[in-house]
Design a protein around this motif. Structure first.
Motif, PDB file in Angstrom:
ATOM      1  N   SER A  36      -6.558   2.092 -77.482  1.00  0.00           N
ATOM      2  CA  SER A  36      -6.386   3.311 -78.258  1.00  0.00           C
ATOM      3  C   SER A  36      -7.303   4.377 -77.693  1.00  0.00           C
ATOM      4  N   ALA A  37      -7.046   5.627 -78.098  1.00  0.00           N
ATOM      5  CA  ALA A  37      -7.851   6.731 -77.590  1.00  0.00           C
ATOM      6  C   ALA A  37      -9.312   6.568 -77.971  1.00  0.00           C
ATOM      7  N   ALA A  38      -9.565   5.863 -79.095  1.00  0.00           N
ATOM      8  CA  ALA A  38     -10.936   5.711 -79.561  1.00  0.00           C
ATOM      9  C   ALA A  38     -11.622   4.491 -78.959  1.00  0.00           C
ATOM     10  N   ASP A  39     -10.907   3.699 -78.204  1.00  0.00           N
ATOM     11  CA  ASP A  39     -11.496   2.511 -77.613  1.00  0.00           C
ATOM     12  C   ASP A  39     -12.602   2.926 -76.644  1.00  0.00           C
ATOM     13  N   PRO A  40     -13.800   2.330 -76.736  1.00  0.00           N
ATOM     14  CA  PRO A  40     -14.916   2.750 -75.889  1.00  0.00           C
ATOM     15  C   PRO A  40     -14.615   2.688 -74.388  1.00  0.00           C
ATOM     16  N   ILE A  41     -13.887   1.658 -73.948  1.00  0.00           N
ATOM     17  CA  ILE A  41     -13.551   1.575 -72.527  1.00  0.00           C
ATOM     18  C   ILE A  41     -12.713   2.776 -72.119  1.00  0.00           C
ATOM     19  N   ALA A  42     -11.702   3.090 -72.948  1.00  0.00           N
ATOM     20  CA  ALA A  42     -10.841   4.232 -72.648  1.00  0.00           C
ATOM     21  C   ALA A  42     -11.626   5.531 -72.668  1.00  0.00           C
ATOM     22  N   SER A 146     -16.157  -4.365 -70.756  1.00  0.00           N
ATOM     23  CA  SER A 146     -16.518  -4.244 -72.171  1.00  0.00           C
ATOM     24  C   SER A 146     -17.378  -3.014 -72.361  1.00  0.00           C
ATOM     25  N   ALA A 147     -17.286  -2.426 -73.562  1.00  0.00           N
ATOM     26  CA  ALA A 147     -18.090  -1.248 -73.881  1.00  0.00           C
ATOM     27  C   ALA A 147     -18.172  -1.099 -75.387  1.00  0.00           C
ATOM     28  N   GLU A 148     -19.258  -0.478 -75.856  1.00  0.00           N
ATOM     29  CA  GLU A 148     -19.424  -0.200 -77.272  1.00  0.00           C
ATOM     30  C   GLU A 148     -20.134   1.123 -77.441  1.00  0.00           C
ATOM     31  N   GLN A 149     -19.861   1.790 -78.537  1.00  0.00           N
ATOM     32  CA  GLN A 149     -20.545   3.033 -78.836  1.00  0.00           C
ATOM     33  C   GLN A 149     -21.854   2.701 -79.530  1.00  0.00           C
ATOM     34  N   VAL A 150     -22.956   3.280 -79.045  1.00  0.00           N
ATOM     35  CA  VAL A 150     -24.272   2.968 -79.591  1.00  0.00           C
ATOM     36  C   VAL A 150     -24.957   4.198 -80.174  1.00  0.00           C
ATOM     37  N   GLY A 151     -24.246   5.292 -80.231  1.00  0.00           N
ATOM     38  CA  GLY A 151     -24.793   6.529 -80.785  1.00  0.00           C
ATOM     39  C   GLY A 151     -23.790   7.644 -80.573  1.00  0.00           C
ATOM     40  N   GLU A 152     -24.153   8.830 -80.988  1.00  0.00           N
ATOM     41  CA  GLU A 152     -23.259   9.971 -80.828  1.00  0.00           C
ATOM     42  C   GLU A 152     -23.044  10.271 -79.345  1.00  0.00           C
ATOM     43  N   ARG A 154     -22.788   8.202 -76.978  1.00  0.00           N
ATOM     44  CA  ARG A 154     -23.486   7.263 -76.097  1.00  0.00           C
ATOM     45  C   ARG A 154     -22.778   5.914 -76.116  1.00  0.00           C
ATOM     46  N   TYR A 155     -22.610   5.345 -74.905  1.00  0.00           N
ATOM     47  CA  TYR A 155     -21.901   4.080 -74.754  1.00  0.00           C
ATOM     48  C   TYR A 155     -22.665   3.174 -73.794  1.00  0.00           C
ATOM     49  N   ARG A 156     -22.504   1.883 -74.015  1.00  0.00           N
ATOM     50  CA  ARG A 156     -23.058   0.926 -73.066  1.00  0.00           C
ATOM     51  C   ARG A 156     -22.099  -0.249 -72.976  1.00  0.00           C
ATOM     52  N   GLY A 157     -22.192  -0.964 -71.872  1.00  0.00           N
ATOM     53  CA  GLY A 157     -21.276  -2.080 -71.700  1.00  0.00           C
ATOM     54  C   GLY A 157     -21.520  -2.808 -70.399  1.00  0.00           C
ATOM     55  N   ILE A 158     -20.489  -3.523 -69.946  1.00  0.00           N
ATOM     56  CA  ILE A 158     -20.574  -4.362 -68.753  1.00  0.00           C
ATOM     57  C   ILE A 158     -19.439  -3.987 -67.805  1.00  0.00           C
TER      58      ILE A 158
END
Length: 252
Positions: A36-42, A146-152, A154-158
């Motif tokens: 989806s558009a909100a998916d962190p990877i996307a 993989s990715a996740e949102q960790v703040g406004e 801001r993203y982190r992942g592998i």
């Protein structure tokens, strides 16, 4: 200047590994399940698309133990022009206009101040060709698993360098370049990254760390800004420029 070319090629490879464009001029990404558009990877992948959709300023640094490379560049991917300066650790400067690359030399070796390199004459696996070819660069973005949102914003992942290599174009040897980076890593399938995406959906910061087998941590940080600002790059004066000779092309 001949001794500066390896440092320049290594420095420009920072940009090639960190980001790049696909054959249509947009940032390339590896095949992945529908998101989806909100998916962190996307969000991160599309954010790099937007960052590279026009002109920009890019600052990058790479650190490995006591060694560091610092770069500052202004880029117009569509027009294929680039002006880059930095330290690697010697001062470096290069300009790109289409298929003509100009590398500033050390005139103390008896040559002129600039060497002109025809990119079409470089061998397919040339690091210098990889670094200047915006159409074939893919980089770590293509291997995000993989990715996740960790703040406004801001993203982190592998990211997986092996997947990034699979997604990379075979043109200009970029796939081989990513594979070479993967060979240095202790675990090429688990490279941590962090990214910042602005309110306009553009990646403005990207950093990743490769834990290597023998060099310690290789830390790369990239900052993008100046989106849409004019980028003008002029060729050096003809009187200060010499064409690369056959020996240089064999080395490059």
């Amino acid at each position: 200047m001949r001794r500066l070319i390896p440092a320049l090629a290594a420095a420009l490879a920072v940009l090639a590994t960190g980001c790049g464009t696909g054959s249509d001029g947009s940032a390339a990404s590896s095949p992945a399940p529908a998101t989806s558009a909100a998916d962190p990877i996307a969000v991160v992948r599309q954010g790099m698309d937007r960052s590279l959709s026009g002109t920009l300023t890019m600052d990058a640094s790479v650190k490995a133990g006591p060694m560091s490379i610092e770069l500052h560049g202004k880029v117009d991917p569509a027009a294929r022009v680039l002006h880059i300066t930095g330290n690697a650790p010697e001062p470096i400067e290069a300009r790109l206009i289409g298929d003509a690359a100009y590398v500033k030399s050390d005139p103390s070796d008896g040559g002129k101040a600039w060497m002109k390199i025809d990119l079409t004459k470089l061998r397919p696996g040339s690091t210098l060709r990889q670094s200047f070819d915006f159409k074939s660069q893919t980089g770590v973005i293509g291997g995000i698993v993989s990715a996740e949102q960790v703040g406004e914003g801001r993203y982190r992942g592998i990211t997986d360098l092996e997947k990034a290599a699979e997604a990379a174009s075979t043109e200009s040897g970029m796939r081989d370049g990513i594979k070479a980076s993967a060979k240095l890593a202790k675990d090429p399938r688990a490279i941590p990254f962090e990214a910042t995406v602005d309110a306009d959906g553009r990646v403005t910061e990207l950093s990743y760390t490769i834990a290597t087998k023998s060099l310690g941590d290789l830390v790369t940080e990239m900052r993008m800004s100046g989106f849409g600002e004019p980028v003008s790059v002029a060729a050096p004066p003809a009187g200060e420029t010499e064409d690369a000779d056959d020996e240089a092309y064999a080395f490059l």
